[in-house]
Design an enzyme around this catalytic site. Structure first.
Site, PDB file in Angstrom:
ATOM      1  N   ALA A  55       0.734  -1.286  -0.231  1.00 45.68           N
ATOM      2  CA  ALA A  55      -0.004   0.029  -0.171  1.00 45.68           C
ATOM      3  C   ALA A  55       0.857   1.476  -0.213  1.00 45.68           C
ATOM      4  O   ALA A  55       0.419   2.233  -0.944  1.00 45.68           O
ATOM      5  CB  ALA A  55      -0.979   0.055   1.006  1.00 45.68           C
ATOM      6  N   ASP A 241      -3.983  -2.488   3.774  1.00 44.50           N
ATOM      7  CA  ASP A 241      -4.204  -1.968   2.712  1.00 44.50           C
ATOM      8  C   ASP A 241      -5.125  -0.796   3.188  1.00 44.50           C
ATOM      9  O   ASP A 241      -5.333  -0.031   2.220  1.00 44.50           O
ATOM     10  CB  ASP A 241      -4.643  -2.784   1.512  1.00 44.50           C
ATOM     11  CG  ASP A 241      -3.333  -3.444   1.058  1.00 44.50           C
ATOM     12  OD1 ASP A 241      -3.044  -4.673   1.798  1.00 44.50           O
ATOM     13  OD2 ASP A 241      -2.737  -3.270   0.246  1.00 44.50           O
TER      14      ASP A 241
HETATM   15  O1  MRU Z   1      -1.242  -7.285  -3.452  1.00 44.77           O
HETATM   16  P1  MRU Z   1      -0.062  -6.603  -2.315  1.00 44.77           P
HETATM   17  O2  MRU Z   1       1.283  -7.337  -2.596  1.00 44.77           O
HETATM   18  O3  MRU Z   1       0.287  -5.235  -2.824  1.00 44.77           O
HETATM   19  O4  MRU Z   1      -0.362  -6.679  -1.021  1.00 44.77           O
HETATM   20  C1  MRU Z   1       0.224  -6.082   0.073  1.00 44.77           C
HETATM   21  C2  MRU Z   1      -0.236  -6.452   1.280  1.00 44.77           C
HETATM   22  O5  MRU Z   1      -1.448  -6.915   1.361  1.00 44.77           O
HETATM   23  C3  MRU Z   1       0.469  -5.579   2.435  1.00 44.77           C
HETATM   24  O6  MRU Z   1       0.232  -6.337   3.719  1.00 44.77           O
HETATM   25  C4  MRU Z   1      -0.144  -4.324   2.732  1.00 44.77           C
HETATM   26  O7  MRU Z   1      -0.119  -3.678   1.382  1.00 44.77           O
HETATM   27  C5  MRU Z   1       0.667  -3.721   3.797  1.00 44.77           C
HETATM   28  S1  MRU Z   1       2.113  -2.997   3.147  1.00 44.77           S
HETATM   29  C6  MRU Z   1       2.833  -2.423   4.303  1.00 44.77           C
END
Ligand code: MRU
Length: 362
Positions: A55, A241
């Site tokens: 995110a 997210d």
């Molecule tokens: O699909 P992604 O790899 O973008 O998902 C990432 C996540 O779910 C993380 O846990 C979230 O973005 C937190 S990042 C600090």
């Protein structure tokens, strides 16, 4: 963080004052490749195919994307088009909207001739802010890890997906307390959920922890409940997210099942987040947060490396069966032990988050 002793971030200015460079995360862990993003469309593509992901990093990349769009055409129509195109890349992480709105609000009143330089500088500032925010999340989270350290063996922490420095600009969110505990000499060990279908845990979190020397084991996504039942998990720490104003937590698919297992086994379940991950406009996470549905090929195929070093992507399922691929789920606030932010640790409920909001906007 450091790779082989060299300080790295996940995104950095291109050195020419016009572009930005990233680590191409689609190549990890098999190859370390960097990539220059020159145009807004490059940023759009990088976010969509997940060369950058996580995110906070999605937000910063989008900010640079908007800046690069302004270099090519700083007019109002181009600003609106770039905003919409970047906004449409991924629907769930609210940091994308937060970053785009922040840059647009700065640019809209400006004479177009000043828009590119302002946006490019602001994107760099947002990257630096993200680093400091994540460092502070680690400072607060460290105290919680310390409270679990008995001296009689490691603090066993389970994490899901990659909420590490690769998902942010630096430090990570869920990993920041872990890195700071490790650096402070606390014995920590991490259970890394592989995180199918894209394996962000097995590919990215494990890689990061290895680079930093943090003891860890990769586990299948289904192993966490068993480990909790047998007292082998002291706490869970995940990223997110989007967090609602009532404390519901949206994160990578599978997080909810870990939270259920944690509650059934009295294992504390903490969520680390920068405050821009809170979506103050929504309250009921299950009903209101858009959940990204990704391509079925992510489930049907998986990257791997052969003994000769060649990277292959075999199909790993029965032929002719389709797949469904919801990419995120929502953990209700009642399953969350605490929200670890740069402003401190807050309960996952409306009252505590209202207090946090007042602290942010006194
Ligand atoms: O699909 P992604 O790899 O973008 O998902 C990432 C996540 O779910 C993380 O846990 C979230 O973005 C937190 S990042 C600090």
């Amino acid at each position: 963080m450091r790779i082989d002793g060299v300080a790295k971030r996940s995104i950095w200015p291109g050195g020419d004052g016009e572009t930005v460079e990233i680590i191409d995360q689609t190549k990890l862990p098999f190859e370390f490749a960097t990539r220059r993003l020159t145009h807004c469309d490059d940023a759009v593509e990088a976010i969509k195919v997940m060369r950058v992901r996580g995110a906070p990093l999605i937000g910063v990349t989008a900010a640079y994307g908007l800046a690069m769009a302004m270099r090519e055409d700083p007019g109002d129509a181009a600003l609106a088009t770039a905003y919409e195109t970047l906004f449409a890349t991924r629907p769930t992480a609210v940091n994308l909207r937060w970053a785009l709105e922040r840059v647009r609000a700065h640019l809209s009143p400006l004479d177009p001739s000043h828009r590119f330089s302002t946006a490019y500088a602001l994107a760099g500032q947002m990257a630096d802010e993200d680093v400091e925010i994540n460092r502070m999340i680690g400072v607060h989270g460290l105290e919680i890890i310390k409270s679990h350290a008995s001296g009689g063996g490691p603090v066993n922490i389970l994490t899901h997906c990659n909420a590490g420095w690769l998902a942010t600009v630096d430090w990570g969110t869920a990993t920041s307390p872990i890195y700071q505990a490790h650096d402070a000499g606390i014995d920590v060990h991490v259970w890394v959920d592989e995180t199918r279908p894209r394996n962000q845990g097995a590919f990215l979190t494990a890689l990061e922890l290895g680079w930093h020397g943090v003891p860890h084991h990769i586990i299948t996504d289904n192993a966490g409940g068993h480990l909790m039942q047998h007292g082998r998990v002291d706490m869970c720490i995940v990223g997110t997210d989007r967090v609602t104003a009532s404390g519901d937590v949206c994160n990578k698919i599978g997080t909810y099942l870990k939270a259920l297992a944690a509650q059934d086994n009295n294992v504390p379940f903490y969520v680390c987040l920068p405050t821009p991950t809170i979506d103050w406009r929504v309250s009921d996470g299950v009903a209101e947060i858009p959940i990204e549905e990704r391509a079925e090929d992510e489930v049907l195929y998986l990257d791997g490396v052969l003994a000769d070093g060649s990277v292959v992507t075999p199909r790993i399922t029965a032929p002719n069966s389709p797949a469904a691929n919801p990419a995120f789920d929502v953990t209700p606030a009642r399953l969350v032990s605490g929200l670890i932010t740069e402003m401190g640790v807050f309960d996952a409920n409306t009252a505590a988050l209202s207090q946090l909001k007042r602290n942010l906007n006194p």
